[in-house]
Scaffold this motif. Structure first.
Motif, short mmCIF file in Angstrom:
data_model
loop_
_atom_site.label_atom_id
_atom_site.label_comp_id
_atom_site.label_asym_id
_atom_site.label_seq_id
_atom_site.Cartn_x
_atom_site.Cartn_y
_atom_site.Cartn_z
N HIS A 30 0.76 -1.31 0.20
CA HIS A 30 0.19 -0.08 0.15
C HIS A 30 1.34 0.77 -0.14
CE1 HIS A 30 -3.38 2.57 1.74
NE2 HIS A 30 -4.47 1.68 0.79
N LEU A 33 2.65 2.60 -3.36
CA LEU A 33 1.40 3.09 -3.88
C LEU A 33 1.55 3.51 -3.70
CD1 LEU A 33 -1.59 -0.51 -4.65
CD2 LEU A 33 -0.06 0.43 -5.88
N ARG A 62 -2.99 1.68 -9.00
CA ARG A 62 -2.78 0.25 -8.97
C ARG A 62 -3.49 0.05 -10.59
NH1 ARG A 62 -5.17 -2.83 -4.61
NH2 ARG A 62 -6.94 -2.32 -5.94
N PHE A 65 -0.84 1.48 -12.90
CA PHE A 65 0.28 0.55 -12.98
C PHE A 65 0.73 -0.76 -14.16
CE2 PHE A 65 3.64 -1.86 -11.38
CZ PHE A 65 3.80 -0.72 -10.52
#
Length: 121
Positions: A30, A33, A62, A65
């Motif tokens: 987390h 990210l 995400r 990504f």
């Protein structure tokens, strides 16, 4: 409340220590990210508003990504082809079954239908 965010709904964790390790692993992902949000592109759903790159949520990072990964160098080589290991021979028993933990239920239920019918008023 945040069981899905922490990833507690997916893995089959057998011990509390494994659950702690899994939680810290999810927290580290987390944080990664959060740190990558300036690099990621904002791929938003039709109902979502535009957001500044510094304000992207981990879910939106995400989503973007996959486009970021294409432009990054790959530090690893291609995997070598290899045959799988021998594993456990066919027909042999598992000598180290996984330990099972009691879930803590204390309700005594009748074992047969007739016992259940007799217990009803």
């Amino acid at each position: 409340m945040i069981k899905q965010t922490l990833g507690w709904t997916r893995p089959k964790l057998r011990t509390p220590a494994a659950a702690d390790r899994w939680t810290w692993l999810i927290i580290a992902a987390h944080i990664q990210l959060r740190l990558a949000r300036l690099l990621a592109e904002d791929l938003r759903r039709p109902w979502e508003r535009r957001a500044e790159p510094s304000r992207l949520t981990p879910a939106r990072v995400r989503r973007g990504f996959r486009n970021l990964r294409l432009h990054m160098p790959c530090p690893a080589r291609a995997p070598k082809p290899n045959r799988p290991g021998p594993g456990r021979p066919l027909g042999s028993k598992n000598r180290h079954p996984a330990t099972r933990y009691d879930v803590g239920k204390t309700v005594k239920r009748p074992e047969t239908i007739t016992e259940r019918n007799q217990a009803r008023p």
